[in-house]
Write an enzyme that holds these catalytic residues in place. Structure first.
Site, short mmCIF file in Angstrom:
data_model
loop_
_atom_site.label_atom_id
_atom_site.label_comp_id
_atom_site.label_asym_id
_atom_site.label_seq_id
_atom_site.Cartn_x
_atom_site.Cartn_y
_atom_site.Cartn_z
N CYS A 1 80.03 119.11 112.54
CA CYS A 1 78.63 119.31 112.99
C CYS A 1 77.75 118.44 112.10
O CYS A 1 77.09 118.94 111.19
CB CYS A 1 78.23 120.77 112.83
N ALA A 2 77.70 117.15 112.35
CA ALA A 2 77.23 116.23 111.31
C ALA A 2 75.75 115.88 111.31
O ALA A 2 75.20 115.59 110.26
CB ALA A 2 78.04 114.94 111.38
N ALA A 3 75.08 115.86 112.48
CA ALA A 3 73.70 115.33 112.51
C ALA A 3 72.73 116.29 111.80
O ALA A 3 72.90 117.51 111.91
CB ALA A 3 73.25 115.15 113.96
N GLY B 1 73.30 114.92 106.39
CA GLY B 1 73.23 115.27 104.97
C GLY B 1 74.58 115.63 104.36
O GLY B 1 74.95 115.12 103.29
N ASP C 1 83.36 117.45 121.59
CA ASP C 1 83.46 118.89 121.37
C ASP C 1 84.54 119.13 120.29
O ASP C 1 85.53 118.40 120.23
CB ASP C 1 83.86 119.58 122.68
N CYS D 1 72.34 127.93 107.47
CA CYS D 1 71.03 128.08 106.81
C CYS D 1 70.37 129.34 107.34
O CYS D 1 69.19 129.34 107.66
CB CYS D 1 70.17 126.84 107.01
N1 SAM Z 1 75.45 119.05 108.72
C1 SAM Z 1 74.15 118.57 109.14
C2 SAM Z 1 73.45 118.00 107.94
O1 SAM Z 1 73.76 118.38 106.79
O2 SAM Z 1 72.58 117.14 108.13
C3 SAM Z 1 73.34 119.64 109.83
C4 SAM Z 1 74.09 120.29 110.94
S1 SAM Z 1 73.13 121.40 111.89
C5 SAM Z 1 73.02 122.76 110.87
C6 SAM Z 1 74.30 121.91 113.10
C7 SAM Z 1 74.72 120.82 114.05
O3 SAM Z 1 75.69 121.39 114.95
C8 SAM Z 1 73.60 120.28 114.90
O4 SAM Z 1 73.53 118.88 114.77
C9 SAM Z 1 74.02 120.66 116.32
O5 SAM Z 1 73.69 119.68 117.27
C10 SAM Z 1 75.51 120.82 116.21
N2 SAM Z 1 76.09 121.67 117.27
C11 SAM Z 1 75.43 122.43 118.18
N3 SAM Z 1 76.31 123.04 119.00
C12 SAM Z 1 77.53 122.67 118.61
C13 SAM Z 1 78.85 122.96 119.07
N4 SAM Z 1 79.05 123.78 120.11
N5 SAM Z 1 79.88 122.39 118.44
C14 SAM Z 1 79.68 121.56 117.39
N6 SAM Z 1 78.46 121.27 116.89
C15 SAM Z 1 77.40 121.81 117.50
#
Ligand code: SAM
Length: 295
Positions: A105-107, A110, A154, A225
């Site tokens: 879950c990268a975007a 950070g 996914d 968070c």
């Molecule tokens: N790790 C990131 C950072 O440090 O910048 C922040 C991640 S944010 C908390 C969670 C991420 O999970 C979002 O970018 C979101 O789009 C993604 N996400 C949402 N649904 C998801 C899914 N079903 N499977 C995987 N990732 C998902």
């Protein structure tokens, strides 16, 4: 004024319910930190003394510093993040370096950038399932010169393609984001039980797929968070019961923040803690049994 669900959570979980609710209401708990990417630049910032879990390549900003506005930011000298994100990601410090690291879950990037700095992986894969979030992710990786492969898949697809290959997997999970309130951002419904349960179920699905990525002896970092135990501790408890070959790891650097809401090691930060460690969050580090090979 925090709503009835926030007040209920405060009464049930917070070490100091009144201070916690005041932090939510004030919305001023963000604590910017910078993650330095190289060694050569002298910091122009005034910083705070580091807590035990803060690695040497991170600097927590004193009040009033605006690191996002310094030209060094655009030059890619550092990445800005909330100090509570450092609390979560620093569970990686001390893990074996090299190998393959997958951030599920990268975007906006950070934790990927933190993993690059802390672990120097041979292969770093930054995955983001939501297409429109790929732009900020790739932009940040490029600016910070982090050599990660980006994917938009996914977790189930990743688990098939990269089964058993990762030494470290990061699941910084989509969550109810209750700590956004402590940062002064709107997040209606963050404390509503329906939302919390739906986030918890999504996290379970992502984590269960992510276990399949782990090589024997590999590590899974789970962070959020948010403050609810239905996410966080109860999700970890579910995962440990479903995968008995996982074991939650003690984090000595985080010992002061050990969660009293679980029998296994897991760690939480509140927005009203200490001299301001950020908006708060949760982290658990799990290890898959087995001998680590050179992956
Ligand atoms: N790790 C990131 C950072 O440090 O910048 C922040 C991640 S944010 C908390 C969670 C991420 O999970 C979002 O970018 C979101 O789009 C993604 N996400 C949402 N649904 C998801 C899914 N079903 N499977 C995987 N990732 C998902």
């Amino acid at each position: 004024m925090p709503n009835k669900y926030a007040r209920k959570l405060a009464a049930k979980l917070a070490p100091d319910p009144a201070a916690f609710l005041a932090a939510l209401e004030a919305g001023k708990s963000a604590r910017p930190a910078v993650l330095w990417l190289g060694e050569s630049v002298e910091s122009p910032f005034e910083s705070l003394p580091p807590p035990p879990w803060q690695p040497a390549f991170v600097e927590a900003m004193a009040d009033g510093e605006r690191p996002g506005r310094n030209p060094l930011h655009d030059q890619g000298a550092y990445y800005c993040l909330d100090l509570s994100s450092v609390f979560e990601a620093s569970a990686l410090c001390g893990l074996p370096s090299g190998g393959t690291v997958v951030d599920v879950c990268a975007a906006p990037g950070g934790k990927t950038i933190f993993a690059h700095r802390a672990l120097a992986p041979e292969r770093l894969i930054a995955n983001e399932v939501i297409g429109k979030r790929l732009g900020p992710l790739t932009g940040n990786l490029r600016r910070c010169q982090v050599p990660a492969e980006t994917r938009c898949a996914d977790p189930s697809v990743l688990a098939t393609e990269l089964a058993g290959q990762a030494r470290v997997v990061l699941v910084d999970a989509p969550c109810s984001g209750q700590s956004l309130l402590a940062r002064g951002q709107d997040n209606p419904g963050a404390f509503h039980p329906v939302n919390v349960n739906s986030c918890a179920n999504r996290q379970k699905r992502i984590l269960a797929e992510s276990v399949g990525l782990l090589a024997p002896g590999g590590f899974l970092l789970y962070s959020t968070c948010t403050y609810a135990t239905e996410e966080n501790e109860e999700v970890v408890a579910w995962l440990l019961s479903r995968f008995p070959e996982l074991m939650a790891q003690e984090l000595p650097s985080h010992a002061a923040h050990r969660s009293p809401h679980a029998s296994f090691p897991s760690y939480r930060l509140w927005p009203d803690e200490g001299r301001g460690f950020g908006a708060g969050g949760f982290v658990a580090l799990l290890q898959l049994s087995g001998i680590q090979k050179c992956v």
